[in-house]
Every structure is written in C-alpha cells, then in structure tokens.
Design an enzyme around this catalytic site. Structure first.
Site, PDB file in Angstrom:
ATOM      1  N   HIS A  53      12.132   2.999   2.470  1.00  0.00           N
ATOM      2  CA  HIS A  53      11.161   2.044   1.936  1.00  0.00           C
ATOM      3  C   HIS A  53      10.847   2.456   0.506  1.00  0.00           C
ATOM      4  O   HIS A  53      10.211   3.493   0.275  1.00  0.00           O
ATOM      5  CB  HIS A  53       9.887   2.016   2.773  1.00  0.00           C
ATOM      6  CG  HIS A  53       8.818   1.147   2.179  1.00  0.00           C
ATOM      7  ND1 HIS A  53       9.034  -0.181   1.894  1.00  0.00           N
ATOM      8  CD2 HIS A  53       7.548   1.413   1.788  1.00  0.00           C
ATOM      9  CE1 HIS A  53       7.937  -0.701   1.372  1.00  0.00           C
ATOM     10  NE2 HIS A  53       7.019   0.254   1.282  1.00  0.00           N
ATOM     11  N   ASP A  55       9.008   1.516  -2.760  1.00  0.00           N
ATOM     12  CA  ASP A  55       8.003   0.704  -3.446  1.00  0.00           C
ATOM     13  C   ASP A  55       8.417   0.435  -4.890  1.00  0.00           C
ATOM     14  O   ASP A  55       8.758   1.359  -5.626  1.00  0.00           O
ATOM     15  CB  ASP A  55       6.653   1.421  -3.449  1.00  0.00           C
ATOM     16  CG  ASP A  55       6.003   1.455  -2.086  1.00  0.00           C
ATOM     17  OD1 ASP A  55       5.784   0.377  -1.512  1.00  0.00           O
ATOM     18  OD2 ASP A  55       5.712   2.563  -1.585  1.00  0.00           O
ATOM     19  N   ASP A 177       5.569  -2.913   5.144  1.00  0.00           N
ATOM     20  CA  ASP A 177       4.435  -2.211   4.547  1.00  0.00           C
ATOM     21  C   ASP A 177       3.266  -3.086   4.125  1.00  0.00           C
ATOM     22  O   ASP A 177       2.155  -2.580   4.000  1.00  0.00           O
ATOM     23  CB  ASP A 177       4.918  -1.390   3.341  1.00  0.00           C
ATOM     24  CG  ASP A 177       3.924  -0.321   2.928  1.00  0.00           C
ATOM     25  OD1 ASP A 177       3.135   0.122   3.781  1.00  0.00           O
ATOM     26  OD2 ASP A 177       3.931   0.085   1.755  1.00  0.00           O
ATOM     27  N   HIS A 419       3.860  -5.485  -3.076  1.00  0.00           N
ATOM     28  CA  HIS A 419       2.635  -5.298  -2.301  1.00  0.00           C
ATOM     29  C   HIS A 419       1.759  -4.147  -2.784  1.00  0.00           C
ATOM     30  O   HIS A 419       0.694  -3.902  -2.198  1.00  0.00           O
ATOM     31  CB  HIS A 419       2.974  -5.124  -0.809  1.00  0.00           C
ATOM     32  CG  HIS A 419       3.864  -3.965  -0.499  1.00  0.00           C
ATOM     33  ND1 HIS A 419       5.232  -4.083  -0.446  1.00  0.00           N
ATOM     34  CD2 HIS A 419       3.591  -2.674  -0.238  1.00  0.00           C
ATOM     35  CE1 HIS A 419       5.763  -2.908  -0.153  1.00  0.00           C
ATOM     36  NE2 HIS A 419       4.786  -2.039  -0.027  1.00  0.00           N
TER      37      HIS A 419
END
Length: 939
Positions: A53, A55, A177, A419
């Site tokens: 994951h 970001d 997430d 996000h």
C-alpha cells in the site's frame, strides 16, 4: 470516418454517459492464459494476496516516497519496491503480486529499459503482476467531488490501457485505506466496469454484526436511480484491514520470525507456523460465507526487499498444503483479488443487500473519524478551485482546436484526490507540497487560457489573472482607471453571477461586450475583515460589484471605466453601530427577504417572495472544545482524523457589532470570526461569506468552529447530505440503517461528509445549504443544520500522522485564517432540487476569469443535463461526458429522461462520429461485461 447520424446522442437516466467523439479503433482482446491457480472444491482455499500500500503522499511528499528520501520520517522507497517485486516474480512462476497506485508505477515505468518493459508486459499478460483499482491514486471517499474522482481514475486507467492493453485493465476496485466509504464511489466503480470492490475499514459495530451474520461480503446497490444491476457492486470487507494475519509479516519492517525449516537446527519452527496459520484460517472461515477466504500479505510500503516476503510465502504454501496428506482441510495458494472474486462468483450464492453508505467510520466507541471531513479547509477549497480551473482549460483547448502542447494540471489534481491529500490528514510539509503542485498546474494552464481567449476574441492584450479575489487583491483593478474583465462560464447553461473587484475609485461605468452601459455597478467600502486577512498584499479601499451574465460554455467581456475618484459617497460609508435598534432590520431583493433581530443583530428569518414562504432562521457561530485525551471515558484526543469534542454543547462566539452596506450586512462575532450576509440580484440564494481565524489557543484548548442554522422547520431528526456531490442520502440522528447503533459520541457520531450541499425539510419548507468545499456537518437538534468550518488542534490523534493539526504559515504565523462561502436557498420540497442542484454545480465549477463574447454551444443544454467532461483525448478525438444530474423522483420536471443531439451541440466542432465508452473511458460500452450477482432479497 464518414459523418454519421446521431439522433440518439444520449438517453441518460442519471448515468454519466461517456462518449469518444472520434474515429476510434477497437483494441485487441486480452489473450492471457489462465492465470488463477487451481482451487480445491472440498477444502478451505486461502487466497494469499501479496501487495503493497503506497500512499501518494502522507508523512512524506510524493517525490520523497518514490525516491526513498527522508527515511528519518518513514522508511519507504517505491522505486525499490517495484524493482524488487519484478525480480522476485521472475524467480518463481507461481508467485503473484498486485499493484494499485498508477502515479508511482507511471514514474517507475518511464525510467525502465526496453528489456525491463518487455519483461513486465509478459508478467502482466500472464497474470503474475495484476493491477487493481488502477486510478492515479487511491482516492478519498468523503471529501472528494465525483468529477475529480472520475478524472483521476480515467488518467490512471488510460495509462494502463495504453501500456498493457486489456490484460492490464483492473477488474477489481481496491480501497483498503480510506476512512469510510461513499455510495457514489461504488456507483462510479460499477459504471466503470469493475466486477467487485474490496476495502478494509468500516465501523467497529457494523463489522461485529456482519461477522456474526456472515455478511462481510455483500451486494451494494449504489444508486436510487439507475436500474439494477447498473450500479450494483459486489463488495468485500477484508479480514485484517489490509495487513497480514498476526504473526505472519515478513517484510524488513516486521518483527515476526521467519520460517525456519531446517530440522537439524534447534529453532526449527515449521510445525508452530503451520499450526498457527491453520487456526487463523479456520477462525476466519467461520465469519465468511464460502470455502474461500482472502488474506492480504503486505502493508504500507512493503516489499522493498521482496525476497523476504516471497521466500517465506513459498515455504508457507508448501508446508501448509503438505498437511493435506494428514487430513488437513486447508489449501493455501498465491492469488489476486480478481481470482478470489472469480471463485466467489462461481459459488452462485445470494448476498446481503446494502443501499446506504459506510459513514461515519469509527474504530472504537469514542474514536469517530469525522474530523477529516473539515481538516485543512484552505487546502480543500484550493482543490475545488483547481478542479474548476482544470475543466476550463480542458474545454478551451477543445473549443479553439489548439494543439495539445501545454502540460495541464491533471496530475496535480489527480494526486490531490489521494486519501491523505484533500482529506487533510497529511503532515504540514506534505500539504504544502500538494498546494504547490496545484499552483504550478494553474500557472501552466494560464498559458492556454490566454492563447485561447486571444484566438477567440482577436485581442492580443496582456491578460492578468487575479487569483486572490477572495481577499480583494488584484493589482490591475486597484491601480487602473480603465480595464476589461473576461468572464468565462464552464457550465453548459447561461449563468448570472456577481463579480467583485478591488478598486480605489468611487464610481465606475460598466459596459457589456456590445458596448451598452446597462450593467450598473455598486461601489462598496472594503470590510475590515478583508483588510485584516489580506495583510499587505493589496491597497484597495473599495470593491466594485456588478452582476455578470455569461453564455453557456463561453465567455463575455465587460469594460470598466473610472468615473469618479476620491472619498466614498455618504450613502456607502461604513455605518457605526448604534446603541439602539438598527435602522434597517432586513435586506431584500426580488426573490428573498432576510430579516435580522433588532437586539442581537443575528439573522432571524428568511422569506422566499416568489413562493410566499417564510421560516424563522437564526444563524450563529460556535466552537467545540477539542478533547485533549485526558478523559475518564477515553484517552482519545481530537486530531486530523478524529473529531471528539469534550462536550455535546458548543460555546457561543460572542457578538460585538453589525454594519450595513448596500444589500449586505457585515457582522462581527469576535476578533477571529466575522461574516458578510449578502443578496446578489437574481441569484435566488443568500450568501454567507465567513472569515474564521486565527483560532486562539492561549487557553491551551483546541477549537473546532461551526456555524449553525436553527430554523422553524420540523425535521423529526432527519437531514440530507450529498454523496461526492452527486446523489442525496437521507440521514437520521443516532441511527444507522443496517444495525442498531450504540451511540457513544452524540456529536461526532452524527457527523457526515458534505461535498456540495445539505438540507433539512418538512412537508412545507426545504432549507438547502450549498458549500464551496467539502466539509463535515450534521443536524444535532431538530430544525437545525450545522457545518464545521475550521479546526485547530494541539494534540495528535494517534492515527499515524504524528503531528497536531495546528496550521500556520509565513503570512499567518499566529494561525491560519480561512474564508469561505455558504449559499442558502428556501423552496418547496417538490421543486427545491431544481434550484439547489444548479447552485451546487456553479459552486463547484464556476470559474470567473478577470475579450468580446463567445459561446462554445449552439444552444444551452436542458436543465437536467450537465456537461461533466470536455477534453482532448488524442489528436483526432475528444472525450465528452454528459450526465443527467437529477435523481429519480427528485424533481417533477427534471428527473425525466432527456435526449441530446450531439451534432447540434457545439458551435466550433464538427462531429464525424461517436462511440460510447464506460464511465472511465477504458472500455467500449458494448464490450463491458460484468459479473452478475444475486441479492438475498431477490430484487
């Protein structure tokens, strides 16, 4: 392509129609061999999904994450993850990996050799490397507008299509997430052709109930208006968020022991590892519905040394499956979300049906993730303005047929949807980087706008962009006695809107594009609040205000000439409040009357003069004292993510003064809160321009400032908010549609995201509030609607950002000042949507640029149809999105289907042909095939 007849153009039942106006070529089909590993029908199949994951900015900037810079903040380097994963996939054809964030993959791909690219294409064709989600980023779902989400998804998916063809097309949406999940996102994913959607976060009470009922996999019916299954989306809730099961993390950042499988060594642990894994798998299987379960084997920025993960996963699969000879009923395999979804579809079961959304999100009784609905309100507004800028640039590029040579701000806008970007949950230096990228994109866009307007108007005059009009700063208008103003309207219908320009004269002549002096302008003194917030960035003492009217998808020009300089006329001087009652307790125009309490100066009533409606309406400002974590119930403080007031009763901000100018009332509530209440000609809406900050922290308390509207409307605890700016959802205080709520936070537990509008209503009256950015809001009391405007907090909320939300800047070292605008309208409930939906679109896309008249349309689109996208696709084609913007049964007149003739739409484009695509423009509509799922209700 020869010209074709387009009588149909688009029949749009709320669906966003996406049309490629071009000569288009059908892409080859994916010739991928069967890539999913075989499963065993009589065993429990455990699908192990290796993933990372990544970001697109959070604790570090996008650049820092990609290069592996600033590892003193967080050890993470995305380029090394992709290098390592590709290398390890080649060593064992059984291995699988999924990748999500196209923004990072695009960077990495550009720097690879031809040999590496061929290798990666082979891995994709063979299904060993699979893209899921595929947008430029994994967008936030609470604070994003649907138009920006569609754009960023289209950008990422287009790159994958162009690079890998159909084999690179994601089949699964993957939002592991984001902090709560919007119904409109699910609707968009369905219209983009996804077969399913997986996420990791949902309310802890909802998860508990779903585990017991075995409803962690469900069918989400994501639209009230689209005929099923158009917006139906299979949705799966992952068992561990997006982390591996406890004890099975084998990244370099993990502390779990590796599998030690040499029987001659004392620390041999295979039996223990297999025993723990089988126990976890069998426990997980009890709360899911089929003999297939999924385990996410990875986490934040993992697989930088992929060898660690894959060497242990290879062993885990081998030793777990080896137990089948001794009677074990568990089969482990490398898998991907699409392979897992395929097995669930083959099970041919019925699934629980859901029609609401997954907001608000809480991970414990006092831990409501509703603060980020408002966190960093200045960045939220800048993102919204930037979206309007981008749409303007895209449109002008098409309308003047300009060679696509300017790098537009698509990537900056796409990154901002992440996000931990527009959500406001990043570190301060990362927020600054997002804003810097947006600003750079607009500077590049200005080149195209200038060239476009010059080409359309025939004028080569220098154009100045006044980007600080919200604080009345524009050097040109402040110092010039004669200038012209270009007003561009990106909407496909004519619009009337007030223009406010900082000036130093006291009387001006305003002429339209035909030279007629029929647009009178008022000169009003600059407010003290504006002078305070602009600091030393301007010197105007007045504002020139006039109502501008712009044609659809076009611009018009107004000429402004100074008539008189000197001190302001007596009628426009600032009035000093008197001790008695004010002389004028109301302001009004042809449509609205606003009354004020003669004792307090507060707004006291609102009337719609057309419909003969009148309601009692009081508006004031309050602040919640933020929890510092020192509380007997919980140690959870308020922070960037979490909203947790230490009391359900907010403090009233004191009132000090009220002044009047023209059709506006200026109110001071405290040294750090002020407001202007305005009526503008034929806008049919009341404007509340609020200025909040710097929030004082001398008392060592964090503050969360709201404005609250208290009305005579009988709401029965119901209120309504939009979903990503599109459809409306009904809310009820202390209630969730799918489980019995145990409410532990009476304020934060009732907050919902508001992207563009919210309203309250009864049988007679509807009060709608249109916002200029995403904000949090609620109806805590019957007849009231409150919206959070600004937050300043002194403690971190322990959700990873490790920094309090205490925004300052070089200009405002004492604390950030934020200015914004709310629009209020009062209508009858059956027709209110006809007014508030156009207002919301105007607030989102209304870009007014400070040169004759031009319209890119032959005629305005019908009121129900919105031009969502008009952008260059390639050298010979244009991407056009039209949407029906009214929900089913929302409006008596405008909720009906509409037909648009594309050949008679544009004034400068000759349409030679058109082909319909899905919403994200990465598949032909007639080739889009999705899994069919059956709800338990049989609907």
């Amino acid at each position: 392509m020869a010209a074709v007849s387009l009588p149909l153009a688009a029949l749009l039942p709320l669906l966003c129609g996406c049309v490629c106006v071009c000569a288009c070529v059908r892409a080859r089909a994916c010739v991928r061999v069967q890539s999913c590993h075989a499963t065993k029908p009589n065993l429990l199949n455990v699908h192990l999904v290796p993933h990372t994951h990544d970001d697109v900015g959070w604790l570090k900037t996008v650049d820092q994450y990609y290069y592996g810079d600033r590892n003193d903040i967080q050890h993470a380097g995305v380029q090394y993850i992709l290098d390592s994963v590709v290398d390890q996939l080649l060593k064992n054809p059984d291995r699988r990996f999924i990748y999500v964030e196209t923004a990072f993959f695009y960077r990495w791909w550009k720097r690879q050799s031809a040999d590496v690219r061929r290798t990666v294409r082979r891995l994709v064709d063979e299904g060993r490397l699979e893209f899921v989600n595929g947008g430029w980023c994994m967008s936030d779902e609470a604070t994003t507008h649907y138009s920006a989400v569609i754009d960023q998804m289209t950008m990422g998916l287009r790159f994958l299509n162009d690079t890998f063809g159909p084999c690179g097309r994601p089949r699964v949406a993957w939002h592991i997430d984001p902090f709560g999940h919007a119904r409109e996102h699910a609707s968009m994913f369905a219209q983009m052709g996804y077969d399913g959607f997986f996420f990791g976060r949902l309310d802890y009470q909802d998860r508990s109930r779903r585990r017991i009922a075995r409803e962690q996999e469900l069918l989400w019916r994501a639209s009230d208006s689209l005929t099923p299954p158009m917006a139906d989306l299979f949705t799966g809730i992952l068992p561990n968020g997006y982390n591996p099961p406890e004890g099975f993390c084998w990244d370099q950042s993990c502390d779990d022991p590796p599998i030690r499988d040499d029987p001659d060594l004392e620390d041999y642990n295979v039996d223990d590892v297999v025993k723990r894994f089988l126990a976890i798998a069998n426990t997980q299987a009890k709360v899911y519905k089929t003999n297939h379960i999924i385990m996410t084997m990875g986490s934040d920025f993992q697989y930088e040394n992929a060898n660690l993960w894959y060497k242990n996963l290879d062993k885990l699969i081998r030793y777990v499956n080896g137990r089948q000879a001794n009677g074990s009923r568990v089969h482990a395999l490398y898998s991907t979300p699409s392979c897992y979804l395929q097995e669930l579809h083959r099970a041919n079961l019925t699934w629980a049906l859901k029609t609401d959304d997954f907001f608000p999100y809480a991970d414990d009784a006092h831990d409501l993730w509703t603060g980020y609905f408002t966190s960093r309100p200045a960045l939220k507004r800048y993102e919204r303005i930037s979206n309007g800028n981008l749409q303007t640039c895209n449109q002008l590029e098409i309308l003047i047929k300009w060679p696509p040579y300017v790098v537009l701000p698509e990537k900056a806008m796409a990154v901002a949807q992440h996000h931990d970007a527009v959500s406001g949950t990043e570190k301060q230096h990362v927020a600054d980087d997002y804003a810097r990228r947006l600003a750079g994109g607009w500077l590049r866009c200005q080149v195209l706008v200038s060239n476009s307007l010059a080409a359309l108007s025939g004028s080569t005059a220098e154009r100045i962009y006044c980007d600080k009009l919200n604080v009345s700063v524009c050097p040109l208008t402040e110092s010039s006695s004669k200038f012209s103003v270009n007003v561009y309207n990106p909407l496909a219908r004519p619009v009337s809107w007030p223009v406010r320009l900082p000036v130093n004269g006291t009387s001006y002549k305003v002429s339209d594009a035909e030279g007629e002096n029929k647009y009178s302008g008022d000169v009003v003194p600059l407010s003290a609040a504006t002078r305070a917030v602009r600091r030393n960035r301007g010197f105007a003492v007045n504002e020139l205000v006039f109502q501008a009217r712009a044609p659809p998808l076009g611009f018009t020009t107004y000429s402004v000439s100074l008539l008189r300089d000197g001190p302001p006329a007596a009628s426009t001087r600032r009035r000093t409040p008197t001790a008695g009652k004010p002389s004028r307790p109301s302001i009004y125009d042809c449509f609205l009357r606003v009354t004020f309490d003669p004792d307090t100066g507060l707004l006291s009533g609102l009337s719609n003069l057309e419909t003969k409606q009148t309601i009692k309406l009081t508006q004031n400002f309050y602040w919640y004292n933020a929890s510092d974590g020192n509380n007997s119930k919980s140690d959870q403080p308020s922070g960037a993510y979490i909203f947790r007031p230490n009391s359900s009763t907010p403090f009233v901000i004191s009132r000090t003064a009220k002044t009047e100018t023209v059709q506006e009332v200026r109110q001071w509530f405290s040294p750090w809160v002020s407001q202007v209440v305005r009526l503008h000609g034929d806008s049919r809406a009341l404007e509340l321009e609020w200025t909040v900050g710097p929030l004082p922290i001398d008392d060592d308390l964090g503050k969360e400032v709201i404005t609250r509207l208290d009305s005579s409307i009988q709401t029965a605890e119901y209120f309504y908010t939009d979903s990503n700016g599109r459809e409306i959802l009904q809310r009820k205080k202390d209630f969730r549609p799918t489980w019995i709520l145990r409410q532990s936070e009476p304020v934060a537990g009732n907050y919902y995201p508001i992207n563009s509008r919210a309203f309250i209503k009864d049988e007679v009256d509807q009060l709608t509030v249109v916002t200029d950015r995403s904000q949090g809001g609620s109806s805590i009391q019957n007849g009231s609607l409150e919206i959070m405007l600004h937050r300043r907090l002194l403690y971190d909320d322990v959700r990873g950002v490790a920094e309090p939300l205490n925004e300052t800047s070089a200009l405002f070292p004492e604390g950030l000042v934020v200015r914004g605008r709310l629009l209020l309208s009062l209508d009858r409930p059956p027709t209110a949507a006809d007014a508030h939906r156009p207002l919301a679109q105007q607030a989102v896309l209304g870009r007014w640029s400070p040169c004759l008249q031009f319209s890119g349309l032959q005629a305005a689109l019908p009121p129900a149809v919105h031009l969502l996208t008009l952008t260059q696709w390639d050298e010979d084609s244009v991407l056009l999105r039209l949407e029906h913007q009214f929900q089913s049964r929302e409006s008596k007149e405008n909720s009906r289907p509409v037909t648009v003739n594309l050949q008679k739409l544009f004034s400068t484009l000759e349409i030679l042909g058109a082909s319909e695509l899905n919403l994200s423009a990465n598949q032909w509509k007639d080739e889009m095939k999705r899994f069919h799922w059956t709800p338990q209700t049989g609907m």
